[in-house]
Scaffold this motif. Structure first.
Motif, PDB file in Angstrom:
ATOM      1  N   VAL A  28       6.612  -6.243  32.424  1.00  0.00           N
ATOM      2  CA  VAL A  28       5.181  -6.403  32.690  1.00  0.00           C
ATOM      3  C   VAL A  28       5.004  -7.577  33.646  1.00  0.00           C
ATOM      4  N   SER A  29       4.309  -7.353  34.743  1.00  0.00           N
ATOM      5  CA  SER A  29       4.097  -8.437  35.703  1.00  0.00           C
ATOM      6  C   SER A  29       2.882  -8.161  36.570  1.00  0.00           C
ATOM      7  N   GLN A  30       1.943  -9.059  36.542  1.00  0.00           N
ATOM      8  CA  GLN A  30       0.776  -8.917  37.414  1.00  0.00           C
ATOM      9  C   GLN A  30       1.229  -8.840  38.858  1.00  0.00           C
ATOM     10  N   SER A  31       1.952  -9.872  39.298  1.00  0.00           N
ATOM     11  CA  SER A  31       2.312  -9.992  40.716  1.00  0.00           C
ATOM     12  C   SER A  31       3.417  -9.033  41.124  1.00  0.00           C
ATOM     13  N   GLY A  32       4.279  -8.696  40.169  1.00  0.00           N
ATOM     14  CA  GLY A  32       5.455  -7.895  40.507  1.00  0.00           C
ATOM     15  C   GLY A  32       6.507  -8.698  41.253  1.00  0.00           C
ATOM     16  N   GLU A  33       6.343 -10.014  41.297  1.00  0.00           N
ATOM     17  CA  GLU A  33       7.283 -10.857  42.054  1.00  0.00           C
ATOM     18  C   GLU A  33       7.897 -11.966  41.213  1.00  0.00           C
ATOM     19  N   THR A  34       7.624 -12.024  39.948  1.00  0.00           N
ATOM     20  CA  THR A  34       8.165 -13.105  39.115  1.00  0.00           C
ATOM     21  C   THR A  34       9.696 -13.007  39.051  1.00  0.00           C
ATOM     22  N   ALA A  35      10.359 -14.100  39.451  1.00  0.00           N
ATOM     23  CA  ALA A  35      11.820 -14.056  39.626  1.00  0.00           C
ATOM     24  C   ALA A  35      12.546 -13.659  38.342  1.00  0.00           C
ATOM     25  N   ALA A  88      -4.928 -18.801  36.290  1.00  0.00           N
ATOM     26  CA  ALA A  88      -5.031 -18.312  34.915  1.00  0.00           C
ATOM     27  C   ALA A  88      -5.343 -16.818  34.933  1.00  0.00           C
ATOM     28  N   SER A  89      -4.442 -16.052  34.380  1.00  0.00           N
ATOM     29  CA  SER A  89      -4.585 -14.596  34.407  1.00  0.00           C
ATOM     30  C   SER A  89      -5.572 -14.123  33.339  1.00  0.00           C
ATOM     31  N   THR A  90      -6.503 -13.289  33.739  1.00  0.00           N
ATOM     32  CA  THR A  90      -7.485 -12.762  32.779  1.00  0.00           C
ATOM     33  C   THR A  90      -7.557 -11.237  32.876  1.00  0.00           C
ATOM     34  N   LYS A 119      -4.387 -24.323  27.229  1.00  0.00           N
ATOM     35  CA  LYS A 119      -3.465 -25.371  27.692  1.00  0.00           C
ATOM     36  C   LYS A 119      -3.421 -25.408  29.211  1.00  0.00           C
ATOM     37  N   GLU A 120      -3.316 -24.228  29.783  1.00  0.00           N
ATOM     38  CA  GLU A 120      -3.102 -24.087  31.221  1.00  0.00           C
ATOM     39  C   GLU A 120      -4.213 -24.716  32.061  1.00  0.00           C
ATOM     40  N   ILE A 121      -5.453 -24.519  31.654  1.00  0.00           N
ATOM     41  CA  ILE A 121      -6.531 -24.999  32.535  1.00  0.00           C
ATOM     42  C   ILE A 121      -7.341 -26.161  31.965  1.00  0.00           C
TER      43      ILE A 121
HETATM   44  O1  M6R Z   1       2.814 -12.206  37.911  1.00  0.00           O
HETATM   45  P1  M6R Z   1       3.309 -12.223  36.483  1.00  0.00           P
HETATM   46  O2  M6R Z   1       2.471 -11.426  35.575  1.00  0.00           O
HETATM   47  O3  M6R Z   1       4.761 -11.809  36.386  1.00  0.00           O
HETATM   48  O4  M6R Z   1       3.217 -13.724  36.040  1.00  0.00           O
HETATM   49  C1  M6R Z   1       3.697 -14.134  34.795  1.00  0.00           C
HETATM   50  C2  M6R Z   1       3.221 -15.522  34.438  1.00  0.00           C
HETATM   51  O5  M6R Z   1       3.682 -16.467  35.374  1.00  0.00           O
HETATM   52  C3  M6R Z   1       1.696 -15.609  34.361  1.00  0.00           C
HETATM   53  O6  M6R Z   1       1.163 -14.670  33.497  1.00  0.00           O
HETATM   54  C4  M6R Z   1       1.260 -17.005  33.903  1.00  0.00           C
HETATM   55  O7  M6R Z   1       1.642 -17.218  32.569  1.00  0.00           O
HETATM   56  C5  M6R Z   1      -0.266 -17.150  34.083  1.00  0.00           C
HETATM   57  N1  M6R Z   1      -0.560 -18.276  34.902  1.00  0.00           N
HETATM   58  C6  M6R Z   1      -1.008 -17.299  32.785  1.00  0.00           C
HETATM   59  O8  M6R Z   1      -2.376 -17.388  32.989  1.00  0.00           O
END
Ligand code: M6R
Length: 367
Positions: free
Chosen positions: A104-111, A157-159, A245-247
Motif C-alpha cells: 500500500v502506498s499513496q505515492s508509489g515511490e516509497t523506497a 500528512a496523508s488524509t 504527532k506528525e503535525i
Molecule cells: O507514499 P506512501 O503511502 O508510501 O507513504 C508512506 C508514508 O511515508 C506516509 O504515509 C507518511 O506516514 C505520512 N506522512 C503520514 O501522514
C-alpha cells in the motif's frame, strides 16, 4: 490552488467524500450486489488457492493496511498479517506461491515499500499494489494494481489517501469473498449500500467541526496523550496518533485498550487526555471498562462513538463525539475524520506549519 481552504490538509480532508465516490466508481455492477475488477491478472483460480495475505506498507499506508487485514479476515477468513516495509524487506519473509502480498502506498515511490515488493516477487508471491499514482514505480512493478482515485495529495500528512485506501480494501475484500464464496450476495449488497452512504456521512461530519476544534484547542495545552480502542478502533487510534504527532508535535501513543494495564496504565495521571474510540459494538462493554480504568486514575476522557451510545457513555467520560452509524466493518472510514480534524486544529492552535511539518518529506524515496 488550495480551493479556498487555508491549508492543503484541510482541503484534502474535505475532498474525502469525492475520493470515496471516485474510488468506488465502476467497481460495483449495476445490481449493486457484486464488485467488479476489470483488469486483474490474479485469476479466480489463484484467488481460490490463496493461503495467506501479507500487507506491507509504511506510515499511514501501514495503518490503512491494519484495517485492511481486519476486513480481509472478517470477509474472507484468510489469515492476514501486517508488516512495515522496512522490517519486512530484511526479515526473510516466509512467502509461497499461494501468498498474496498487498503493498500500500499513496505515492508509489516509497523506497522501503518498493524494496518489499521486489522481495515478495522474488520469492514467488503475487503482489498487488494499492496506490494513488498509476504511473509510479510500485504500480509498474506490481503484478496487479488497485488504484485509489483520491487525486493528488499535497499535504505531508496523508488524509484522503488513507481513507481511499480503506475503500480499496473494502472493495477488494468483497471481491475476494465473492470469488471464494465466503459472502452471500445479500450480505455484499448490504455492505455496498453502506459504502454508498459514506460520502454523505463524511460531509455531515465536515459540516459540523466546532466541537472537535474546541477539543483540539484543549489538547494543544498538553504534552502527552493517549488513544485507546479495540479491533478496528485500535487501528484507527494508531492513525490518529501518528497524525497528531506528525503535525502538532504533541506526543501520543495509541494503545489496544485491553493492553493498558500491562504497563502503560502507570503513565495515566490526573488530567491526562485519553481519546477512546468506542465504535466496535461487539467489544463496547470491554472498552467501557478500560475507559473506567483510566478515569479512575484521573484521565480526562473524550470518546468517539455512535450517537446511540453517547448518553450512556457520558456516565463514564468527560466528553463525547458522535459519528454517523455504519456497519462495524466500515467504521474506520468515518471515525478517522474527527481524528484528522483534531490533528489539524491542534497544529493550527500551536502555530505550526500544518502542510509542511518539520523533519518530514511527503515521499520517502531513500532508505
Ligand atoms: O507514499 P506512501 O503511502 O508510501 O507513504 C508512506 C508514508 O511515508 C506516509 O504515509 C507518511 O506516514 C505520512 N506522512 C503520514 O501522514
Amino acid at each position: 490552488e488550495k480551493g479556498g481552504f487555508d491549508h492543503f490538509m484541510l482541503k484534502e480532508i474535505h475532498e474525502q467524500p469525492k475520493a470515496y465516490r471516485d474510488t468506488m466508481l465502476g467497481r460495483v455492477d449495476e445490481s449493486g450486489r457484486r464488485v467488479v475488477f476489470q483488469d486483474l491478472k490474479l485469476t479466480e483460480e489463484q484467488i481460490k488457492n490463496i493461503r495467506n495475505v501479507q500487507i506491507v506498507a509504511c506510515g499511514t499506508a501501514y495503518h490503512a493496511g491494519l484495517v485492511g487485514r481486519s476486513v480481509i479476515e472478517q470477509l474472507v477468513r484468510i489469515p492476514a498479517e501486517n508488516d512495515v516495509a522496512s522490517e519486512y524487506r530484511y526479515r526473510d519473509p516466509i512467502v509461497t506461491p499461494e501468498t498474496l502480498v498487498i503493498v500500500v502506498s499513496q505515492s508509489g515511490e516509497t523506497a522501503d515499500t518498493l524494496a518489499a515488493l521486489r522481495e515478495a516477487k522474488s520469492k514467488g508471491a503475487h503482489v498487488l499494489a494499492i496506490t494513488n499514482v498509476v504511473g509510479s514505480s510500485i504500480a509498474r512493478e506490481a503484478d496487479d494494481v488497485v488504484g485509489t482515485l483520491a487525486g493528488p495529495e499535497i499535504a505531508v500528512a496523508s488524509t484522503k489517501a488513507y481513507s481511499s485506501q480503506l475503500i480499496a480494501f473494502y472493495l477488494f475484500g468483497l471481491y475476494l469473498a465473492q470469488v471464494r464464496g465466503t459472502i452471500t450476495e445479500d450480505a455484499a449488497a448490504e455492505i455496498i449500500a453502506a459504502m454508498d452512504a459514506l460520502p454523505e456521512q463524511v460531509e455531515s461530519m465536515l459540516a459540523n467541526t466546532e466541537a472537535i476544534k474546541g477539543y483540539a484547542e484543549q489538547i494543544s495545552k498538553h504534552q502527552h496523550l493517549f488513544f485507546i480502542g479495540r479491533g478496528q478502533d485500535y487501528a484507527v487510534a494508531q492513525e490518529g496518533s501518528l497524525k497528531l504527532k506528525e503535525i502538532s508535535y504533541i506526543h501520543s501513543e495509541a494503545y489496544a485498550a485491553g493492553e493498558l494495564k500491562h504497563g502503560t496504565l502507570a503513565l495515566i495521571e490526573e488530567g491526562i487526555p485519553v481519546i477512546a474510540l468506542a465504535t466496535q459494538e461487539d467489544v463496547l462493554e470491554k472498552t467501557v471498562s478500560n475507559i473506567k480504568e483510566v478515569k479512575a486514575r484521573g484521565a480526562d476522557v473524550m470518546v468517539i462513538t455512535y450517537e446511540e451510545h453517547v448518553v450512556n457513555l457520558l456516565k463514564s467520560v468527560d466528553q463525547a463525539f458522535a459519528i454517523p452509524k455504519t456497519l462495524p466493518v466500515l467504521t474506520a472510514a468515518l471515525s478517522v475524520v474527527p481524528l484528522q480534524l483534531l490533528a489539524y486544529y491542534a497544529s493550527l492552535a500551536l502555530g505550526h506549519d500544518v502542510d509542511k511539518p518539520r523533519n518530514l518529506a511527503k515521499s520517502v524515496t531513500v532508505e
